[in-house]
Design a protein around this motif. Structure first.
Motif, PDB file in Angstrom:
ATOM      1  N   GLY A  90     -18.260   1.447 -17.783  1.00  0.00           N
ATOM      2  CA  GLY A  90     -19.399   2.190 -18.313  1.00  0.00           C
ATOM      3  C   GLY A  90     -19.163   3.676 -18.430  1.00  0.00           C
ATOM      4  O   GLY A  90     -20.097   4.441 -18.642  1.00  0.00           O
ATOM      5  N   LYS A  91     -17.907   4.099 -18.300  1.00  0.00           N
ATOM      6  CA  LYS A  91     -17.558   5.521 -18.413  1.00  0.00           C
ATOM      7  C   LYS A  91     -16.492   5.695 -19.482  1.00  0.00           C
ATOM      8  O   LYS A  91     -15.631   4.841 -19.652  1.00  0.00           O
ATOM      9  N   PHE A  92     -16.569   6.805 -20.204  1.00  0.00           N
ATOM     10  CA  PHE A  92     -15.536   7.112 -21.184  1.00  0.00           C
ATOM     11  C   PHE A  92     -14.894   8.445 -20.839  1.00  0.00           C
ATOM     12  O   PHE A  92     -15.494   9.307 -20.190  1.00  0.00           O
ATOM     13  N   ASN A  93     -13.650   8.582 -21.259  1.00  0.00           N
ATOM     14  CA  ASN A  93     -12.901   9.817 -21.046  1.00  0.00           C
ATOM     15  C   ASN A  93     -12.025  10.047 -22.277  1.00  0.00           C
ATOM     16  O   ASN A  93     -11.248   9.174 -22.652  1.00  0.00           O
TER      17      ASN A  93
ATOM     18  N   THR B 104     -20.821   8.713 -19.887  1.00  0.00           N
ATOM     19  CA  THR B 104     -21.156   7.315 -19.678  1.00  0.00           C
ATOM     20  C   THR B 104     -21.535   6.662 -21.012  1.00  0.00           C
ATOM     21  O   THR B 104     -21.875   7.346 -21.965  1.00  0.00           O
ATOM     22  N   TYR B 105     -21.467   5.332 -21.027  1.00  0.00           N
ATOM     23  CA  TYR B 105     -21.877   4.594 -22.220  1.00  0.00           C
ATOM     24  C   TYR B 105     -22.486   3.261 -21.826  1.00  0.00           C
ATOM     25  O   TYR B 105     -22.218   2.722 -20.758  1.00  0.00           O
ATOM     26  N   THR B 106     -23.344   2.762 -22.693  1.00  0.00           N
ATOM     27  CA  THR B 106     -23.886   1.418 -22.586  1.00  0.00           C
ATOM     28  C   THR B 106     -23.788   0.781 -23.968  1.00  0.00           C
ATOM     29  O   THR B 106     -23.572   1.467 -24.964  1.00  0.00           O
TER      30      THR B 106
ATOM     31  N   LEU C  65     -18.510  12.948 -28.605  1.00  0.00           N
ATOM     32  CA  LEU C  65     -18.925  11.550 -28.516  1.00  0.00           C
ATOM     33  C   LEU C  65     -20.208  11.495 -27.702  1.00  0.00           C
ATOM     34  O   LEU C  65     -20.196  11.434 -26.469  1.00  0.00           O
ATOM     35  N   ASN C  66     -21.343  11.574 -28.408  1.00  0.00           N
ATOM     36  CA  ASN C  66     -22.644  11.670 -27.767  1.00  0.00           C
ATOM     37  C   ASN C  66     -23.696  11.117 -28.728  1.00  0.00           C
ATOM     38  O   ASN C  66     -23.681  11.450 -29.906  1.00  0.00           O
ATOM     39  N   GLY C  67     -24.553  10.238 -28.251  1.00  0.00           N
ATOM     40  CA  GLY C  67     -25.603   9.682 -29.092  1.00  0.00           C
ATOM     41  C   GLY C  67     -25.381   8.207 -29.372  1.00  0.00           C
ATOM     42  O   GLY C  67     -24.678   7.511 -28.645  1.00  0.00           O
TER      43      GLY C  67
ATOM     44  N   TYR D 285     -24.372   3.470 -26.859  1.00  0.00           N
ATOM     45  CA  TYR D 285     -25.130   4.661 -26.478  1.00  0.00           C
ATOM     46  C   TYR D 285     -24.239   5.496 -25.564  1.00  0.00           C
ATOM     47  O   TYR D 285     -23.941   5.087 -24.439  1.00  0.00           O
ATOM     48  N   PHE D 286     -23.793   6.648 -26.047  1.00  0.00           N
ATOM     49  CA  PHE D 286     -22.874   7.508 -25.318  1.00  0.00           C
ATOM     50  C   PHE D 286     -23.602   8.771 -24.875  1.00  0.00           C
ATOM     51  O   PHE D 286     -24.355   9.368 -25.648  1.00  0.00           O
ATOM     52  N   THR D 287     -23.350   9.165 -23.625  1.00  0.00           N
ATOM     53  CA  THR D 287     -23.913  10.401 -23.084  1.00  0.00           C
ATOM     54  C   THR D 287     -22.767  11.237 -22.543  1.00  0.00           C
ATOM     55  O   THR D 287     -22.110  10.849 -21.572  1.00  0.00           O
ATOM     56  N   ASP D 288     -22.516  12.379 -23.185  1.00  0.00           N
ATOM     57  CA  ASP D 288     -21.447  13.273 -22.757  1.00  0.00           C
ATOM     58  C   ASP D 288     -21.961  14.153 -21.624  1.00  0.00           C
ATOM     59  O   ASP D 288     -23.085  14.662 -21.680  1.00  0.00           O
ATOM     60  N   ASP D 289     -21.130  14.330 -20.578  1.00  0.00           N
ATOM     61  CA  ASP D 289     -21.522  15.109 -19.409  1.00  0.00           C
ATOM     62  C   ASP D 289     -21.059  16.560 -19.480  1.00  0.00           C
ATOM     63  O   ASP D 289     -21.314  17.334 -18.558  1.00  0.00           O
ATOM     64  N   GLY D 290     -20.358  16.937 -20.539  1.00  0.00           N
ATOM     65  CA  GLY D 290     -19.760  18.270 -20.614  1.00  0.00           C
ATOM     66  C   GLY D 290     -20.741  19.381 -20.934  1.00  0.00           C
ATOM     67  O   GLY D 290     -21.840  19.161 -21.429  1.00  0.00           O
TER      68      GLY D 290
END
Length: 145
Positions: free
Chosen positions: A58-61, A76-78, A102-104, A85-90
Protein backbone atom coordinates in the motif's frame (compact mmCIF):
# COMPACT_ATOMS: atom_id res chain seq x y z
CA UNK A 1 -25.87 -39.18 -35.68
CA UNK A 2 -27.02 -36.09 -33.74
CA UNK A 3 -24.64 -36.99 -30.92
CA UNK A 4 -21.68 -36.97 -33.32
CA UNK A 5 -22.60 -33.46 -34.45
CA UNK A 6 -23.34 -32.01 -31.02
CA UNK A 7 -20.26 -33.42 -29.31
CA UNK A 8 -17.71 -31.47 -31.42
CA UNK A 9 -19.87 -28.34 -31.18
CA UNK A 10 -19.93 -28.71 -27.39
CA UNK A 11 -16.12 -28.94 -27.17
CA UNK A 12 -15.71 -26.03 -29.59
CA UNK A 13 -18.05 -23.84 -27.51
CA UNK A 14 -16.36 -24.96 -24.30
CA UNK A 15 -12.91 -24.03 -25.62
CA UNK A 16 -14.07 -20.50 -26.50
CA UNK A 17 -15.60 -20.11 -23.06
CA UNK A 18 -12.32 -20.95 -21.32
CA UNK A 19 -10.27 -18.16 -22.86
CA UNK A 20 -8.03 -16.54 -20.27
CA UNK A 21 -8.32 -12.76 -19.88
CA UNK A 22 -5.33 -10.72 -21.04
CA UNK A 23 -6.19 -7.78 -18.79
CA UNK A 24 -6.08 -8.04 -15.02
CA UNK A 25 -6.70 -4.38 -14.02
CA UNK A 26 -5.17 -4.70 -10.57
CA UNK A 27 -2.17 -3.11 -8.94
CA UNK A 28 0.39 -5.89 -8.62
CA UNK A 29 3.15 -5.15 -6.11
CA UNK A 30 6.67 -4.88 -7.46
CA UNK A 31 9.15 -2.56 -9.13
CA UNK A 32 8.15 -0.84 -12.36
CA UNK A 33 10.12 1.18 -14.89
CA UNK A 34 8.80 3.20 -17.80
CA UNK A 35 7.86 6.73 -18.74
CA UNK A 36 5.58 9.53 -17.65
CA UNK A 37 3.92 10.83 -20.82
CA UNK A 38 2.48 14.36 -20.77
CA UNK A 39 0.21 15.06 -23.72
CA UNK A 40 -0.91 18.62 -24.44
CA UNK A 41 -3.68 19.10 -27.01
CA UNK A 42 -2.01 22.33 -28.19
CA UNK A 43 1.30 20.56 -29.00
CA UNK A 44 1.84 17.83 -31.57
CA UNK A 45 4.53 15.88 -29.68
CA UNK A 46 4.06 14.58 -26.11
CA UNK A 47 6.75 15.08 -23.48
CA UNK A 48 8.17 11.91 -21.90
CA UNK A 49 10.20 11.44 -18.73
CA UNK A 50 11.81 8.15 -17.57
CA UNK A 51 10.49 6.95 -14.23
CA UNK A 52 10.87 4.06 -11.75
CA UNK A 53 8.17 3.24 -9.21
CA UNK A 54 8.06 0.67 -6.41
CA UNK A 55 4.67 -0.54 -5.12
CA UNK A 56 4.58 -2.55 -1.90
CA UNK A 57 2.16 -2.97 1.02
CA UNK A 58 0.00 0.00 0.00
CA UNK A 59 3.01 2.31 -0.31
CA UNK A 60 4.72 3.70 -3.38
CA UNK A 61 8.21 5.09 -3.82
CA UNK A 62 9.50 6.86 -6.92
CA UNK A 63 13.23 6.59 -7.53
CA UNK A 64 14.72 10.10 -7.69
CA UNK A 65 15.73 11.44 -11.09
CA UNK A 66 18.14 14.38 -10.88
CA UNK A 67 17.01 15.70 -14.29
CA UNK A 68 13.31 15.92 -13.45
CA UNK A 69 11.26 17.90 -10.97
CA UNK A 70 9.82 16.49 -8.79
CA UNK A 71 12.98 14.60 -7.88
CA UNK A 72 11.07 11.60 -6.53
CA UNK A 73 8.05 10.99 -4.39
CA UNK A 74 6.57 8.58 -1.93
CA UNK A 75 3.28 7.97 -0.26
CA UNK A 76 0.37 5.57 0.00
CA UNK A 77 -2.11 4.09 -2.45
CA UNK A 78 -5.32 2.11 -2.50
CA UNK A 79 -7.14 0.39 -5.34
CA UNK A 80 -10.85 -0.07 -5.96
CA UNK A 81 -12.91 -0.73 -9.13
CA UNK A 82 -10.03 -0.14 -11.60
CA UNK A 83 -9.19 3.20 -9.94
CA UNK A 84 -5.98 3.85 -8.00
CA UNK A 85 -5.99 6.48 -5.26
CA UNK A 86 -2.50 7.87 -4.61
CA UNK A 87 -1.55 10.24 -1.80
CA UNK A 88 1.92 11.80 -1.99
CA UNK A 89 3.53 12.58 1.38
CA UNK A 90 6.11 15.05 0.05
CA UNK A 91 6.49 18.77 0.58
CA UNK A 92 7.17 20.46 -2.74
CA UNK A 93 8.30 23.83 -4.02
CA UNK A 94 6.12 25.74 -6.49
CA UNK A 95 8.55 25.87 -9.43
CA UNK A 96 7.24 22.94 -11.52
CA UNK A 97 4.02 21.30 -12.73
CA UNK A 98 2.49 19.67 -9.65
CA UNK A 99 0.41 17.36 -11.84
CA UNK A 100 3.64 15.41 -12.42
CA UNK A 101 3.45 14.27 -8.78
CA UNK A 102 1.82 10.84 -8.44
CA UNK A 103 -1.13 12.13 -6.43
CA UNK A 104 -4.89 11.81 -6.88
CA UNK A 105 -7.09 9.39 -8.83
CA UNK A 106 -5.79 7.28 -11.73
CA UNK A 107 -7.52 4.89 -14.11
CA UNK A 108 -5.62 1.60 -14.09
CA UNK A 109 -5.00 -0.76 -16.99
CA UNK A 110 -2.86 -3.77 -16.24
CA UNK A 111 -1.92 -7.16 -17.60
CA UNK A 112 0.01 -8.16 -14.49
CA UNK A 113 3.27 -7.15 -16.20
CA UNK A 114 2.34 -3.94 -18.02
CA UNK A 115 0.78 -1.15 -15.95
CA UNK A 116 -0.75 2.13 -17.15
CA UNK A 117 -1.87 4.82 -14.73
CA UNK A 118 -3.83 7.68 -16.33
CA UNK A 119 -4.70 10.74 -14.24
CA UNK A 120 -8.49 11.01 -14.09
CA UNK A 121 -9.00 14.76 -14.20
CA UNK A 122 -8.26 16.60 -17.43
CA UNK A 123 -6.17 19.63 -16.60
CA UNK A 124 -7.19 22.73 -18.52
CA UNK A 125 -4.82 25.59 -19.15
CA UNK A 126 -6.56 28.68 -20.44
CA UNK A 127 -5.10 30.29 -23.54
CA UNK A 128 -8.13 32.47 -24.22
CA UNK A 129 -11.66 32.70 -22.93
CA UNK A 130 -12.91 30.64 -25.90
CA UNK A 131 -10.41 27.78 -26.10
CA UNK A 132 -8.69 25.49 -23.66
CA UNK A 133 -5.82 23.04 -23.90
CA UNK A 134 -6.27 19.59 -22.41
CA UNK A 135 -3.24 18.09 -20.69
CA UNK A 136 -3.10 14.36 -19.91
CA UNK A 137 -0.67 12.62 -17.54
CA UNK A 138 -0.07 8.92 -18.07
CA UNK A 139 2.45 6.54 -16.51
CA UNK A 140 3.30 3.68 -18.91
CA UNK A 141 5.22 1.07 -16.93
CA UNK A 142 6.55 -2.48 -17.15
CA UNK A 143 7.12 -4.67 -14.11
CA UNK A 144 10.81 -5.45 -13.64
CA UNK A 145 10.40 -8.10 -10.92
Amino acid sequence: MKVKIYLPLFFLGFSFGCKKPTRVDVLTEGNYTGVLVITNSMKSVPVTHPISISLKDGKFNITPNANLKPFGGKGTYTFKNKIGYFTDDGVWTADFDWNMILNGEYDIRSSGVDLTLRKRSGIKAGFSSASYATIDYEYILKRSN
